[in-house]
Design a protein around this motif. Structure first.
Motif, short mmCIF file in Angstrom:
data_model
loop_
_atom_site.label_atom_id
_atom_site.label_comp_id
_atom_site.label_asym_id
_atom_site.label_seq_id
_atom_site.Cartn_x
_atom_site.Cartn_y
_atom_site.Cartn_z
N ASN A 70 53.35 27.24 56.63
CA ASN A 70 53.25 26.00 57.39
C ASN A 70 53.20 26.27 58.89
N ASP A 71 53.61 27.48 59.28
CA ASP A 71 53.54 27.87 60.69
C ASP A 71 52.15 28.41 61.05
N VAL A 130 62.95 37.17 43.14
CA VAL A 130 62.44 35.81 42.93
C VAL A 130 62.08 35.20 44.27
N ILE A 131 60.82 34.82 44.41
CA ILE A 131 60.41 34.05 45.59
C ILE A 131 59.99 32.67 45.11
N LEU A 132 60.64 31.64 45.66
CA LEU A 132 60.24 30.26 45.35
C LEU A 132 59.30 29.80 46.45
N LEU A 133 58.15 29.30 46.05
CA LEU A 133 57.13 28.88 47.01
C LEU A 133 56.84 27.40 46.81
N HIS A 134 56.93 26.63 47.90
CA HIS A 134 56.63 25.19 47.81
C HIS A 134 55.95 24.79 49.11
N ARG A 135 55.11 23.78 49.04
CA ARG A 135 54.32 23.44 50.22
C ARG A 135 55.18 22.93 51.38
N ARG A 136 56.37 22.40 51.06
CA ARG A 136 57.25 21.98 52.15
C ARG A 136 58.71 22.07 51.73
N ASP A 137 59.60 21.77 52.66
CA ASP A 137 61.02 21.98 52.43
C ASP A 137 61.68 20.72 51.87
N VAL A 138 60.97 19.96 51.06
CA VAL A 138 61.53 18.75 50.44
C VAL A 138 61.28 18.87 48.94
N PHE A 139 62.31 18.59 48.15
CA PHE A 139 62.19 18.83 46.71
C PHE A 139 62.29 17.54 45.92
N ARG A 140 61.54 17.49 44.83
CA ARG A 140 61.63 16.38 43.89
C ARG A 140 62.49 16.88 42.73
N ILE A 188 57.53 31.99 42.03
CA ILE A 188 57.61 30.72 41.30
C ILE A 188 57.15 29.61 42.23
N VAL A 189 56.17 28.82 41.82
CA VAL A 189 55.57 27.83 42.70
C VAL A 189 55.90 26.41 42.22
N GLY A 190 56.31 25.54 43.14
CA GLY A 190 56.57 24.15 42.78
C GLY A 190 57.81 23.62 43.46
N GLY A 191 57.96 22.28 43.50
CA GLY A 191 59.09 21.67 44.18
C GLY A 191 59.86 20.71 43.30
N VAL A 201 60.07 30.20 50.43
CA VAL A 201 58.98 30.26 51.40
C VAL A 201 58.19 28.96 51.32
N THR A 202 57.85 28.36 52.48
CA THR A 202 56.95 27.21 52.44
C THR A 202 55.54 27.67 52.75
#
Lengths: 366, 366
Positions: A252-253, A199-209, A174-177, A230-231
């Motif tokens: 991100n690493d 379920v893997i949640l994928l977002h570009r960074r560790d901050v959520f809206r 699942i992609v999105g923040g 996962v970021t």
């Protein structure tokens, strides 16, 4: 003028068969479209309302359901959600028919002067008048941009969950923040009959809206090893026998990872698109429909445009302006719907007739 | 054009001395005048508000404070009283200065381009812009029509109670069948420091346009012989040494009676009067001020007209139309007040600047 949008569609359409006959079709169920129902209702004009979204509220709900609005007259503070609920309550006496998750693709005038409309989902209307309350256009999900991935649309790649049962027992990414991504991740990760295999949640960074409570729940499920967060960003994919089997991910690493999966759900929010409206032959200036300020009628008699989608000298994209436009458009439409009846302005405070229409009791005065 | 209303006044006025300098003067504190404060406030334009009535609310309060209004967008039902209170709450961040019980009699353009305004009560303003939100005009009390009685105006005959102390210990005749008549009859008849020597309530018949609780209280006081109720109409009067001493009354039974008195209070309600506005040289069509639909500006640049007092093609006298007009008029006025600053539409939901102006906290987003 020629109002036919899509010649392919119109040629294969046997005219108006099974169409819903009505006084008015309102395209758009945002605040202005909803209030249009009210103003038409006071003049005894029945309306059907069509929206590409799954519920009423338009931009107010899609873009800022919980953010305060301060400039609705006599509502010092309300959220988009509250504004929508109040308008739905106000129009309840007129029992409008809503057609959600539908987009009007065809609009054409019939020989008898009425308008034929058809949605991409196949619903048809024959209407005496049309009100375009389309805001900034039809909302469409923002797409994931990875070359070639679009071939899995609606089989393994989804931007909306219409049938949650389809995802049960599957390996999900699942992609999105935002709240949608979080909500569905929680829905499928929590133990129970809805549960996915993983379920893997994928977002570009560790901050959520998203609502902090949802973020906290998600983190708790990760700690309990019921889901993973996962970021990073998707850079490619693997397929086998025409099926998507693996995503390539740049973390991100800087490390590339592989995520095996059955289904990919993407929630990047919605973006508006003027869509077919641009092709209906109506007068347009910079993506806005040209209207007069007497009836808010477009360049085509019987088709009105109200709210953010219209333009005229002095136009400001304010919800309160849309309300005024809806009122005058209703008066503009009345002679088309009731050609033999003079239209008179009556007041809801004093008119016994309007009290009947609204289903409220008339007070008795000396 | 010549904006001078009353040459007699203007000749004796030494120009602008002691005038209040401001960005905007709003004439009329009805719902549209109040919302004009809000729309100006968002653009950082400070306003003074003048009304001939003793409080805010205009027609809504004078004509139907307790009757329900159904067509304010997103307010399925509210009274004129509630609408007024909600608007006052909404404009509170802008702290407008109100000037009640005052009627603007003089409006004229000064050589520097600003407007000089003067009220009948002597308050003076120098303003960059003027907003006429005058509704149906200034409200004036309906007069008692008995030849010669007008000579006792403000000495023994009153249409408003400005100073209740003046009536204590006197023989009062109070005329009318509405809440104002009842309220004051009860006020002066009830034992206590306010009490008059005697109170006679006179109404043409035994049916009241007033709160049932007030009618019940009045009847109880009559039974307790603390006041009297008489049906009938005043047909004449007696005077001695220039003082009104007795009214002649034709009862519904056809019998003529005499009522000795010190003071006569008449409450026949208020009727609107366009008044001096008609004489300001502005373009008028059937008692309405002509405006454009881009800025709702009158034929005189810098003077705007909003709400029931204006007219344009398609105009409907709806409160919600007045709200829209106020918004566009504010944008029309901004370049006059701030000639060097471009005006930009910002949204109360997202603009940090507007949050500052409104005195609310800006939410923090990702």
């Amino acid at each position: 003028m020629d109002l036919i949008v899509d010649p392919a569609v119109s040629r294969t359409t046997s005219c108006c068969e099974g169409a819903i006959e009505t006084d008015a079709v309102i395209i758009g169920a945002g605040p202005v479209g909803l209030f249009q129902v009210f103003e038409l209702g006071l003049l005894e004009i029945k309306a059907h309302v069509i929206d590409s979204l799954p519920a009423a509220g338009g931009q107010c709900i899609e873009l800022y359901p919980d953010k305060p609005i301060y400039d609705i007259p006599a509502l010092p503070l309300c959220t988009g959600q509250e504004l929508t609920e109040r308008l739905l309550q106000q129009i309840a006496p007129f029992a409008p028919a809503f057609h959600f998750n539908q987009e009007v693709t065809l609009l054409r005038r019939e020989p008898d002067g009425r308008f034929f409309l058809e949605t991409a989902q196949g619903t048809r209307f024959l209407s005496k008048t049309v009100f375009i309350a389309g805001g900034v256009g039809a909302f469409r999900p923002r797409m994931l941009k990875v070359d070639g991935l679009e071939r899995f649309n609606d089989t393994q790649l989804f931007y909306r969950v219409r049938d949650p049962a389809r995802f049960v027992g599957k390996q999900l990414v699942i992609v999105g923040g935002g709240d949608s991504a979080l909500d569905w991740a929680l829905h499928f990760a929590q133990p129970g009959p809805h549960q996915a295999a993983s379920v893997i949640l994928l977002h570009r960074r560790d901050v959520f809206r998203a609502a902090p409570a949802n973020v906290a729940k998600m983190k708790a499920l990760c700690e309990a090893e019921q889901m993973q967060f996962v970021t990073g960003q998707i850079t490619g994919f693997e397929q086998r026998d025409g099926r998507l089997i693996e995503l390539k991910l740049m973390g991100n690493d800087g490390v590339t990872r592989r995520l095996p999966l059955d289904m990919l759900l993407v929630f990047f929010g919605l973006s508006p698109r003027l869509g077919p409206i641009a092709d209906w032959g109506l007068g347009i200036d910079r993506k806005q429909l040209l209207v007069d300020t007497e009836k808010f009628q477009t360049t085509e008699p019987g088709i009105f445009a109200v709210g953010d989608i219209n333009t005229y000298p002095g136009k400001k994209k304010l919800i309160l302006s849309g309300f005024h436009e809806a009122a005058l458009a209703a008066f503009g439409a009345a002679p088309i719907v009731y050609p033999d009846r003079p239209v008179q302005l009556q007041y809801t405070t004093t008119s016994t007739k309007l009290h009947q229409v609204l289903g409220v009791e008339s007070p008795v005065f000396d």
